[in-house]
Write an enzyme that holds these catalytic residues in place. Structure first.
Site, PDB file in Angstrom:
ATOM      1  CG  HIS A   1      44.521  15.149  52.992  1.00 32.77           C
ATOM      2  ND1 HIS A   1      43.545  16.112  53.021  1.00 32.77           N
ATOM      3  CD2 HIS A   1      44.213  14.353  51.937  1.00 32.77           C
ATOM      4  CE1 HIS A   1      42.690  15.913  52.033  1.00 32.77           C
ATOM      5  NE2 HIS A   1      43.082  14.841  51.344  1.00 32.77           N
ATOM      6  CD  GLU A   2      46.805  12.145  50.390  1.00 37.63           C
ATOM      7  OE1 GLU A   2      45.995  11.251  50.095  1.00 37.63           O
ATOM      8  OE2 GLU A   2      46.678  13.327  49.994  1.00 37.63           O
TER       9      GLU A   2
ATOM     10  CD  GLU B   1      40.198  10.370  44.448  1.00 40.43           C
ATOM     11  OE1 GLU B   1      41.285  10.746  44.903  1.00 40.43           O
ATOM     12  OE2 GLU B   1      39.153  10.398  45.095  1.00 40.43           O
TER      13      GLU B   1
ATOM     14  CB  ALA C   1      49.669  13.266  48.399  1.00 32.46           C
ATOM     15  CG  MET C   2      46.047   8.813  44.566  1.00 35.56           C
ATOM     16  SD  MET C   2      44.371   9.495  44.709  1.00 35.56           S
ATOM     17  CE  MET C   2      43.471   8.012  45.145  1.00 35.56           C
ATOM     18  CD  GLU C   3      42.639   9.292  48.529  1.00 30.87           C
ATOM     19  OE1 GLU C   3      43.420  10.184  48.162  1.00 30.87           O
ATOM     20  OE2 GLU C   3      41.412   9.315  48.306  1.00 30.87           O
ATOM     21  CG  ASN C   4      47.148   5.270  45.084  1.00 28.62           C
ATOM     22  OD1 ASN C   4      46.191   5.509  44.388  1.00 28.62           O
ATOM     23  ND2 ASN C   4      48.301   5.914  44.968  1.00 28.62           N
TER      24      ASN C   4
ATOM     25  CG  HIS D   1      42.004  10.200  51.918  1.00 27.51           C
ATOM     26  ND1 HIS D   1      40.650  10.437  51.795  1.00 27.51           N
ATOM     27  CD2 HIS D   1      42.622  11.249  51.312  1.00 27.51           C
ATOM     28  CE1 HIS D   1      40.480  11.602  51.158  1.00 27.51           C
ATOM     29  NE2 HIS D   1      41.646  12.100  50.860  1.00 27.51           N
TER      30      HIS D   1
HETATM   31 ZN   LIG Z   1      42.239  13.753  49.765  1.00 26.63          ZN
END
Ligand SMILES: [Zn+2]
Length: 1016
Positions: A457-458, A289, A423-426, A461
């Protein structure tokens, strides 16, 4: 994605009145999916202008330019998700359903509307038939003899590249990807192949997709070799076909390629760390992203092009591989390698695809039908249990809250060493910085608050962003504002002991400060270039987005809001949306009916927020609203109006939720009556609304007097908001700084964290500005003033263990200021704790919330700084490591400052993702501020190689190094430097923000220096 704040935690990036579209969004779909028009289909960019203009052409509700811009791409997905029964919610059914892959809203009423529209469309088709070759562009029909050579750019091989837009054509869309990757963690390269099944939506003889920084080896289309053209500036490749592809037909495009594992922090990148035996370990991970999936495999890299994915990864025996979906099979290859194949994924956007190849340890547990696992490097396997329990509790909470079960059979949370974002919500494979995932024995409750809220948060998502995705990056706030709102809401519900509400309040204040600048932008803003997309990951998308959702939730009631959200998720699951779709769903569940779009549009399409001015004369109260804008050029904008869900209490009833009065304030002015007995009014209860209030001189005086008599006359959030608003009004020039100082007198009786930390933050800000002007006498007076207000509280703080998060937050804020300003009581205690820590060989525990202040005091001596550097290098506790780094960067020794900046940039001894934190810490002190600015100027090109232009880390670096200047000399220098960058970043919004901030600082100094001299 969770952006990562450089300071501490992430304290954290149309009006359509009476339009038929607003109630019946499927009108757009039907128009779009109607029989093919006799137009050049490839000129229909993936945007909906055509359907909008169709209506305009028929004389229906004309839309203004702005509305048109906010209407983004057509809904290409269809009915399948709408009609699925609850029993079909498994991942498998997702996959089976995906080929139809389209979304719209079914209902009898809408079917009727659909028929109506079909008639309209037929009429339009007839009209179009008589206007052949006309495109639906603003320019009208293209001239028949226009030169193609002038339109099309040259591909890298010199041939004409057959596409001219940054956005991909909508003539085909991907349905399914088969991706096979062979990373080599020794040579740091990878081989890849991708087979993309596409379906043709409109006849075309070309296919255009994204690809970046890879060597294409060969390509086939329907198993026949094809020539692949590349246009590097737009990160696109294309094939031209001799025959037209037929609408509705499926085809397969295959591409073999090779590339280097990326050295930056996006795409398919290599990461490394030193293990406890001193050995360098390598791994490969992804961060796609917003626009980096194209760096790992050729793809249609826009969020609305959802498809399913089968991923195969070849690895050596010592590694494991992970991807979004559970592993289906592992094959033993003849060369001693293994190939893992993952199950076919749910339909999703390319930016959510992820894979990791590493040597990790994990723990797991089942929640409902999902296996939740947390992974980290083996040395840190003791630190993953907190995240597992937390993720399990939150997943259970969200499954219930959204009333839609998380759709995958597994959910992995992975801590990646050397990770840039928070962090990243993959989908199914959430990646984290180690700081935002790992909790060790020495972690403090504040560390737990951070980890919990980032996981919250993640996980949010997985519904908001993954299940329902914004159509284009202009509406990024739909993802990020919502996930940010949910992170605070769910943490408060599930973990009330973490006191997250104080944190959310300070986030709202921060969003107001950013959005007050003239350089701010609407929540939903027009974006097209990669840099503009990167820039959307900012305070407005995240924090203002969350703030306006809180305002809406407080207005509609929490339960009505939840019902509306469920309606939205059910209606659009699997699909792409824009802001209006959310408002429509929320309107549907309100009773009595509320036109949510009418109220909320102004908050998303206008930048900034309102200033409400209250004038009370006896029983008459007059209100006016205007745009609160800090404009350095003194221009005012009085035209914007908002629909403000205004709330207020008065002195006869002020401290319970039943006292709250509400009304919708839509006009420029309003008046109402109150009882003669009312002495004062307080608006914006608990600061749930996104606006600032000015009570006028009398109104402020009455409120200040009331607080001096009894602080508990108002809830703590309201007290904090009064402090925040008065400082903001002082910056605006509405009130004198003397009035601010008057309010702060009441703080002698204040004990709550929120108002105290707000006052401290505001005063520290002014202190730093004065400090950077080297105005020593005034700096000393300001220090005395801060000690006068907070000194007793500072001295009375305990230095032992403290379990309340709120009390920890207060004491760490107070003691950091005290020690930083050299208060002996503080520095002596800090030294004592450090010495105990050293003599006990670091076994004597320093409370986590005090670690930064204790180590920062120690870091001021040469010997202890070296000890801390050694601690930084060897610590396996990430929160301790970060606090140690902040201490190292707080040194006043210029040689050490120069060294630490350089080490952060080259990444050898200080991890480069920490460079923004190093810079912001250095900039807090006068010793290093100018060095940091010189460092940025000298290393600009290197910085933009590490951090993309427009990205959050670069925004942070620019603001840290410039926002404390307040003189003309520095303004000229900043303008000159950024002006010289040209296409190396000079267009970034944060540069405008930096320049504007310096001008505002200069103005504030002009207006208030005399007051400071007189009253401090
Ligand atoms: Zn986010």
């Amino acid at each position: 994605m969770e952006s990562f704040e450089s300071e501490q935690a992430p304290l954290p990036r149309n009006m359509i009145e009476n339009s038929m579209f607003e109630e019946e969004p499927d009108v757009v779909d039907l128009a779009k999916e109607s029989p093919s028009y006799p137009i050049d289909s490839d000129d229909v960019v993936y945007e909906p202008r055509s359907s909008r203009l169709l209506v305009r052409g028929l004389g229906e509700n004309d839309l203004d330019e702005e509305e048109e811009d906010y209407e983004s791409s057509a809904r290409l997905l269809g009915m399948s998700f709408m009609n699925r029964s609850s029993s079909q919610r498994s991942a498998a059914s997702y996959t089976r359903q995906q080929p139809s892959n389209s979304c719209s809203m079914p209902s009898a009423k809408k079917t009727l509307m659909g028929i109506l529209v079909l008639v309209v469309v037929a009429l339009v088709a007839v009209i179009i038939y008589f206007v052949p070759r006309c495109t639906f562009s603003k320019d009208g029909c293209q001239k028949a003899n226009s030169s193609i050579e002038q339109l099309y750019p040259k591909a890298s091989n010199g041939e004409l590249f057959p596409w001219t837009g940054l956005r991909l054509p909508a003539s085909v869309r991907p349905v399914h990807y088969e991706i096979s990757l062979q990373p080599n963690l020794t040579s740091m390269t990878f081989q890849g192949s991708v087979a993309i099944s596409i379906v043709v939506l409109q006849e075309t003889n070309k296919i255009v997709l994204h690809s970046y920084n890879m060597k294409i080896i060969n390509g086939t289309f329907q198993d026949e070799k094809v020539n692949i053209l590349e246009y590097k500036p737009w990160q696109q490749i294309a094939i031209k076909l001799s025959k037209e592809l037929k609408k509705g037909e499926n085809y397969v495009l295959k591409i073999h390629y090779s590339a280097n594992l990326s050295n930056s922090y996006d795409g398919f990148y290599n990461s490394s760390y030193i293990d406890t035996n001193g050995k360098r370990r390598v791994l490969a991970a992804t961060q796609f992203e917003p626009l980096a999936a194209r760096k790992a495999f050729p793809c249609f890299d826009e969020p609305a092009f959802k498809a399913s994915f089968v991923i195969k990864i070849t690895r050596e025996a010592e590694y494991i591989s992970l991807s979004n979906m559970p592993k289906a099979t592992t094959a033993n290859l003849s060369n001693g390698l293994f190939e893992d194949e993952f199950e076919s994924s749910v339909n999703m956007s390319t930016y959510l695809v992820a894979f990791v190849v590493a040597n990790f340890s994990s723990v797991s547990k089942n929640v409902s039908n999902t296996l939740v696992s947390v992974y980290a490097v083996p040395d840190k396997k003791d630190q993953i249990h907190y995240a597992l329990d937390t993720a399990a509790k939150l997943l259970e909470f969200y499954n219930g809250f959204f009333e839609i079960e998380y759709p995958l059979r597994k959910l992995d949370l992975v801590g990646i060493p050397d990770f840039l974002a928070g962090a990243m919500e993959n989908w199914g494979l959430i990646t984290f910085r180690e700081t935002t995932l790992l909790i060790g024995d020495h972690s403090s409750p504040i560390d737990k608050q951070l980890v919990t809220s980032v996981i919250a948060h993640e996980l949010a998502h997985q519904w908001f962003g993954n299940l329902v995705t914004m159509r284009w990056w202009n509406d990024l706030w739909l993802n990020e504002g919502f996930a940010t709102y949910m992170q605070y809401m769910s943490t408060e519900e599930v973990f009330p002991e973490l006191d997250i509400d104080n944190e959310f309040l300070s986030v709202r204040f921060k969003a107001l400060a950013k959005d007050a600048l003239n350089s701010s932008h609407p929540v939903s803003a027009d974006v097209s270039t990669p840099e503009q997309v990167e820039e959307m990951f900012d305070s407005v998308s995240y924090e203002k987005g969350a703030s306006i959702l809180l305002m809406l939730s407080a207005t509609l009631s929490k339960e009505a809001f939840r019902k509306g959200v469920i309606e939205y998720l059910r209606t659009y699951k699997g699909c792409n949306t824009q802001s209006e779709d959310l408002w429509t769903s929320l309107s549907q569940v309100t009773n009595p009916h509320t036109d949510v779009a009418e109220m909320m549009d102004k908050w998303t399409v206008q930048k900034g927020f309102p200033l409400v001015t209250v004038t009370k004369t006896e029983s008459q109260v007059k209100l006016t609203q205007e745009h609160f804008v800090l404009n350095a050029d003194n221009a005012t904008d009085r035209s914007n109006l908002w629909h403000i869900p205004l709330t207020y209490v008065n002195d006869t009833c002020s401290n319970s939720s039943s006292c709250k009065q509400v009304f919708l304030f839509k006009n420029k002015t309003a008046t109402f009556k109150v009882s003669d007995k009312v002495r004062w009014l307080k608006f914006n209860c608990r600061s749930d609304g996104f606006y600032i209030v000015d009570y006028g001189e009398q109104g402020w005086r009455a409120l200040i007097e009331a607080l001096k008599e009894n602080v508990n006359v108002l809830p703590r959030e309201d007290r904090a908001a009064l402090i925040n608003n008065l400082f903001a009004l002082s910056r605006l020039g509405r009130v004198s700084f003397r009035q601010v100082l008057n309010l702060l007198v009441y703080l002698k009786n204040e004990t709550e964290t929120a108002p105290l930390t707000e006052a401290l933050t505001q005063l520290n800000h002014i202190f730093r500005l004065l400090d950077k002007r080297s105005d020593l006498l005034l700096v000393s007076r300001m220090t005395t003033y801060i000690f006068m207000v907070f000194g007793d509280l500072m001295d009375s703080q305990s230095w032992g263990e403290e379990s309340s998060v709120s009390k920890q937050a207060l004491r760490s804020a107070l003691l950091e200021t005290a020690c930083n300003l050299g208060r002996p009581n503080c520095t002596d205690q800090a030294k004592r704790l450090f010495d105990q820590w050293m003599t006990s060989n670091k076994t004597e525990h320093i409370p986590g919330d005090l670690l930064k202040v204790v180590l920062s005091v120690a870091a001021q001596t040469k010997e202890d700084w070296q000890v801390l550097l050694d601690t930084y290098k060897h610590s396996i506790y990430d929160s301790e490591k970060r606090k140690t780094l902040e201490a190292l960067a707080s040194t006043q020794d210029v040689r050490k400052i120069v060294w630490i900046l350089k080490a952060g940039l080259d990444g050898s001894e200080i991890q480069t993702p920490e460079l923004p934190l190093v810079i912001s810490t250095v900039c807090r002190h006068s010793a290093g501020y100018l060095h940091a600015w010189d460092f940025v100027k000298e290393n600009w090109d290197k910085l933009t190689q590490k951090f993309l232009i427009g990205s959050f880390p670069l925004q942070s670096i620019i603001m840290s190094t410039t926002s404390q200047f307040s003189t003309k000399t520095h303004l000229d220098e900043v303008e000159r430097f950024f002006g010289s960058l040209k296409d190396r970043g000079s267009q970034m919004r944060s540069i405008q923000e930096a320049i504007e901030t310096i001008k505002l600082n200069m103005r504030w100094m002009d207006r208030n220096l005399a007051t400071l001299w007189k009253w401090l």
